[in-house]
Scaffold this active site. Structure first.
Site, PDB file in Angstrom:
ATOM      1  N   GLY A  69       0.821  -1.211   0.000  1.00  0.00           N
ATOM      2  CA  GLY A  69       0.000   0.000   0.000  1.00  0.00           C
ATOM      3  C   GLY A  69       0.852   1.257   0.000  1.00  0.00           C
ATOM      4  N   ARG A 121      15.067  12.010  -0.946  1.00  0.00           N
ATOM      5  CA  ARG A 121      14.229  12.257  -2.102  1.00  0.00           C
ATOM      6  C   ARG A 121      12.949  11.449  -2.014  1.00  0.00           C
ATOM      7  NH1 ARG A 121      15.338  13.439  -7.707  1.00  0.00           N
ATOM      8  NH2 ARG A 121      13.619  14.844  -8.188  1.00  0.00           N
ATOM      9  N   ASN A 129       7.860   9.321  -5.362  1.00  0.00           N
ATOM     10  CA  ASN A 129       6.525   9.726  -5.780  1.00  0.00           C
ATOM     11  C   ASN A 129       5.935  10.583  -4.670  1.00  0.00           C
ATOM     12  OD1 ASN A 129       4.024  10.072  -6.851  1.00  0.00           O
ATOM     13  ND2 ASN A 129       3.405   7.912  -6.748  1.00  0.00           N
ATOM     14  N   PRO A 130       6.055  11.898  -4.791  1.00  0.00           N
ATOM     15  CA  PRO A 130       5.690  12.761  -3.656  1.00  0.00           C
ATOM     16  C   PRO A 130       4.261  12.568  -3.175  1.00  0.00           C
ATOM     17  CG  PRO A 130       6.852  14.017  -5.341  1.00  0.00           C
ATOM     18  CD  PRO A 130       6.594  12.656  -5.930  1.00  0.00           C
ATOM     19  N   GLU A 138       7.554   4.775   8.007  1.00  0.00           N
ATOM     20  CA  GLU A 138       7.403   4.723   9.457  1.00  0.00           C
ATOM     21  C   GLU A 138       7.653   6.021  10.196  1.00  0.00           C
ATOM     22  OE1 GLU A 138       8.788   0.331  10.564  1.00  0.00           O
ATOM     23  OE2 GLU A 138       9.737   1.164   8.808  1.00  0.00           O
TER      24      GLU A 138
END
Lengths: 734, 174
Positions: A467, A624, A627-628, A701
């Protein structure tokens, strides 16, 4: 905005490539798989927590419609245990095999598995199984009910923490507790097992964060070569740690399928899922701080006690982040574990450190109050510019920027530190903050990339997408290096037939998998260049190195040919590259961690006793973001889980007999839509190229660390009550 | 000591209903749960089981246009009713606007609760008794748990569709 002209795919906001499947119901989760002739398993849980199973009466259950068999201690094959080794890749969550003996170690432990033609029949029959127990004295209901300090398993010391504490002009000595938490992934644990080839080949669908670990463990337990066991997990209805390593339901289900010669599927009912597949263990932590009058930390001592079960030794290392958190010469951490009669705990999102950072960052706030210092200033005063634990330079640390940026967006400068001083109508506003941190790690990973004759690309890696967005970042990586659009990249994950990939855990998947995918992509491109420059090729006679890759084509000397043309000319179905990557010796030179800051506003309405988190502003430094949009989603989700940790969540064990009282999705309270605050997450963009070529450190996390402390600190600011026990319940504030 | 007797199989009952727009006739046990019938008997596995107790909302479907937990409903109760599942939402290969908005806003992570969230969101937008402000929408969606915590993006997706709809209907203040 910049999406249109931006040539790079890595780092660009990319809709998930598996999104349509998930949003239309087509995604194949483990629970959705059905096979011809499949039977259904339904476990029967023990109703006591400590004792022996004296007898099972199965006649009534056997007589129920559709029942095919009932497995139990007296009717189960002799199996082997798994060596349970992380290094060997065969770790399991519970070493004891199901039905191994007549001992009962925790409430919910399986005493039987009913197998029937339909789910409803299996369930109905399971409720007709009658068990008689002998309950034994001496049940351990949890560390809250015991003075037992358990057994020391780890310790760390630098400097003279006790001496420094003894002479420090300002000291703090407080104890913090946390209730056990349930992962509660919305897809329960599930196994579908099928034996083929006269019981010499095993195919298992499992909702797991680690297909290779489960394959290896099953191979040990059923004494098969690993290559004869296949584990598949295409879609996982989240995990958060309790699907890292196999649990006994899978072993029982695989055994049932072999005994009965038919595929068997067991989907754990929610109650059993919460009783038998792990939890974040309850903890009791004592923090001692010594400081100079100007706030300089002279000593940090962090003593932790966490629960384990009576069958396994799980260590939830609460002090993991403490030695490197602050520039302090004298630091000690000690970790102890205590056996209790609960199911075996397991890692839960930011294991250990989420608990530890709550205690440490609460204590730092208490020290700030004692010193009459701004808690943000106290943190900056003790800023660790190098890693004080290992004496190394940080690869990339911008915690100061996190603290300053989040403080500014939050409006921390206008906070009045006086208790209860900030009101808004009937509500009292409390504002608190805390730092966040999580280690950055990598695991070995292999991958395979095929450029296909139709112009598409297939990327395969035996890791999983739980996910977090792994499917999408793998596609982005291939797209970045080939110029083929993301939509034309097919990503295959979650199968042991694919090149070995890492666990989806520890926020390590991105940093582990992408370099391997990149290596495989480059290999595939090299193979294509070799074809193109060979006899009869589009670029015959040129050196492969003379070719450039752009937008799905090879180019040289102003000429270009797309991948499909090149492959077609040579009648090739495709070319494949294999690649692998592993951590190098960068750890000798640098320390790698991620950092962040959370600022929280709570609102307390004393008239109606309502406490809510109203606003969270966070800045996170994870290198980095590949995928922002998915990365930000991870932090927002972690903040939601942190609100649960702070205000709602706790597994309740009966203090008389250690039975789990609230094993359901309603009495165990997790945040719902209505609990949502305004959330403002900023991802700093400081790529950490010392860690890997993509500069990414992982993000699953870190967002959970520090949230509960920031909430508790805000509650203190609003109410003057320092709550050191999670979850913070309303009755504590009355 | 309980006496044991062989239980006769339950007599099947015939139920006629409309499923995702198509009239169907099914034979089900009187005690069969709608969710199990959809998933196990009809193979429509898009509707998810998260708790089987009406606590999580993952199994939300539409029954005559109302969002309901399929795990709390007997299949025989659906006689003559129209049941819509996530599989019936997209039309002719085009995502429903809510599905598209979920994709655009990244309103999911693991995706397991998404069918239920989407079915609740669609029903909510059609229900004119439910006001469109953020607090009301959050309250109305609170029967659908998302352990990944994608609530902020789910809200954004719903409100995005609401705004577009309002604009299409010629609402001046959208």
């Amino acid at each position: 905005m910049s999406d249109i002209t931006e040539p790079h795919v890595v780092g660009r906001r990319t809709p998930r490539v598996d999104g349509v499947d998930k949003l239309t119901g087509r995604a194949d989760y483990t629970v959705d798989h059905r096979l011809e002739g499949m039977l259904y398993g339904y476990p029967v849980p023990a109703s006591i927590a400590h004792g022996t199973l004296e007898s099972l009466t199965l006649d009534a259950a056997r007589a129920m419609p559709g029942v095919v068999d009932i497995l139990h201690h007296g009717h189960f094959p002799d199996l082997h245990r798994s060596p349970n080794s992380i290094r060997q890749g065969d770790a399991v969550s519970e070493v004891r095999l199901p039905f191994e003996d007549d001992r009962i170690h925790y409430h919910g432990q399986y005493i039987a598995l009913v197998v029937a033609e339909t789910f409803a029949q299996a369930r109905a029959a399971a409720f007709r199984v009658e068990a008689r127990y002998h309950q034994e004295a001496g049940v351990m209901t949890g560390l809250a009910a015991s003075d037992d300090e358990g057994e020391e398993v780890r310790h760390y010391t630098r400097g003279e923490p006790e001496l420094a504490f003894g002479i420090a002009p300002v000291i703090l000595d407080e104890t913090y507790t946390m209730a056990a938490e349930s992962h509660l992934p919305l897809e329960p644990h599930a196994t579908l097992a099928e034996w083929r080839e006269a019981n010499q080949r095993l195919v298992v669908h499992e909702s797991t964060q680690g297909v290779f670990y489960q394959r290896n463990a099953l191979a040990r337990i059923f004494d098969l070569p690993p290559e004869r066991v296949e584990v598949i997990s295409h879609y996982i209805g989240s995990g958060f740690g309790n699907k890292l390593f196999m649990w006994p339901h899978a072993v029982a289900t695989v055994a049932a399928a072999r005994m009965l010669g038919r595929p068997v599927k067991t989907v754990l009912p929610r109650q059993q899922d919460m009783m038998t597949t792990g939890h974040r263990p309850a903890s009791r932590q004592r923090i001692r701080l010594g400081a100079e009058l100007d706030g300089t930390l002279a000593s940090i001592q962090h003593d932790s006690l966490t629960e384990t079960s009576s069958v396994d030794r799980y260590v939830d290392a609460c002090g993991g982040a403490t030695p490197s958190a602050y520039a302090c010469d004298s630091v000690a951490t000690r970790q102890r574990i205590l056996s209790v009669h609960h199911g075996t705990p397991c890692p839960m999102r930011a294991p250990g450190e989420a608990s530890g950072v709550f205690a440490l960052e609460s204590a730092i706030d208490e020290l700030a109050v004692a010193l009459d210092m701004d808690p943000l200033a106290l943190r900056l005063k003790n800023y660790a510019h190098r890693d004080p634990q290992r004496g190394l330079q940080w690869s990339s640390k911008h915690l100061d920027r996190c603290l300053e940026s989040a403080a500014e967006r939050f409006g921390w400068a206008s906070r009045d530190p006086a208790i209860g001083s900030m009101g808004d109508g009937d509500e009292i506003i409390g504002q608190g903050m805390a730092s966040a941190t999580w280690f950055a790690g990598r695991q070995p990973c292999a991958a395979e990339v095929t450029l296909r004759a139709d112009g598409s690309v297939v990327a395969a890696c035996g890791t999983q997408d739980i996910g977090t967005g792994t499917y999408t970042i793998v596609a982005q990586t291939v797209a970045e290096l080939t110029g083929v659009p993301v939509e034309r990249v097919e990503v295959r994950l979650g199968e042991t037939r694919l090149p070995a990939g890492p666990l989806s855990g520890g926020s390590m998947t991105t940093a582990s998998a992408l370099p391997a995918v990149a290596a495989a992509t480059r290999e595939a491109l090299a193979a294509l260049k070799e074809v193109a420059t060979g006899p009869g090729g589009h670029f015959a006679g040129l050196a492969p190195a003379a070719l450039d890759v752009e937008a799905g084509t090879l180019q040289a000397d102003g000429r270009q040919a797309d991948f499909a043309e090149i492959l077609a000319r040579h009648r090739l179905s495709g070319v494949t590259g294999e690649g692998s990557a592993a951590p190098g010796d960068e750890r000798r030179e640098f320390s790698f961690r991620s950092f962040g800051a959370h600022f929280v506003e709570v609102r307390w309405d004393p008239g109606i006793s309502r406490l809510r988190v109203a606003r969270v502003v966070s800045s996170i430094d994870i290198g980095r973001a590949i995928n922002p949009v998915a990365a930000r989603n991870q932090v927002e989700g972690a903040i939601v889980m942190g609100i649960g940790m702070g205000l709602l969540e706790g597994l309740d064990y009966d203090p008389r007999d250690a039975r789990l009282i609230n094993a359901n999705a309603s009495d165990y309270r997790i945040p719902v839509h209505a609990d949502m605050p305004e959330i403002d997450v900023e991802l700093l963009d400081y790529p950490d190229y010392r860690f890997n070529e993509f500069g990414a450190r992982g993000i699953g996390e870190i967002g959970l660390t520090g949230i509960a402390a920031a909430i508790a600190n805000a509650v203190h600011h609003a109410t003057g009550k320092r709550v050191r026990d999670l979850p913070i319940t309303l009755e504590t504030l009355l | 000591m309980q006496e044991t007797t062989a239980h006769p199989p339950e007599a099947a009952v015939t139920v006629r209903l409309t499923l995702n727009g198509d009239p169907i006739t099914i034979e089900v046990s009187p005690s069969a749960i709608l969710l199990d019938v959809l998933r196990e008997q009809l193979g429509l596995t898009g509707t998810k089981k998260g708790c089987d107790h009406g606590q999580c909302g993952a199994c939300t479907v539409h029954v005559d246009g109302r969002a309901m937990n399929a795990c709390l409903r007997l299949a025989v109760m659906c006689e003559g009713q129209a049941v819509t599942t996530i599989e019936g939402l997209a039309e002719a290969g085009h995502l429903h606007p809510i599905q598209q908005a979920f994709l655009d806003h990244d309103a999911f992570q693991c995706g397991y609760c998404s069918p239920g969230q989407i079915m609740s969101a669609v029903a909510l937008l059609e229900d004119h008794r439910i006001a469109g402000d953020v607090a009301t929408v959050r309250e109305a969606m609170s029967g659908n748990l998302c352990r990944c915590g994608a609530y902020q993006n789910i809200l954004a997706a719903i409100q995005d569709v609401r705004l577009r709809r309002h604009a299409q209907e010629g609402g001046g203040d959208a």
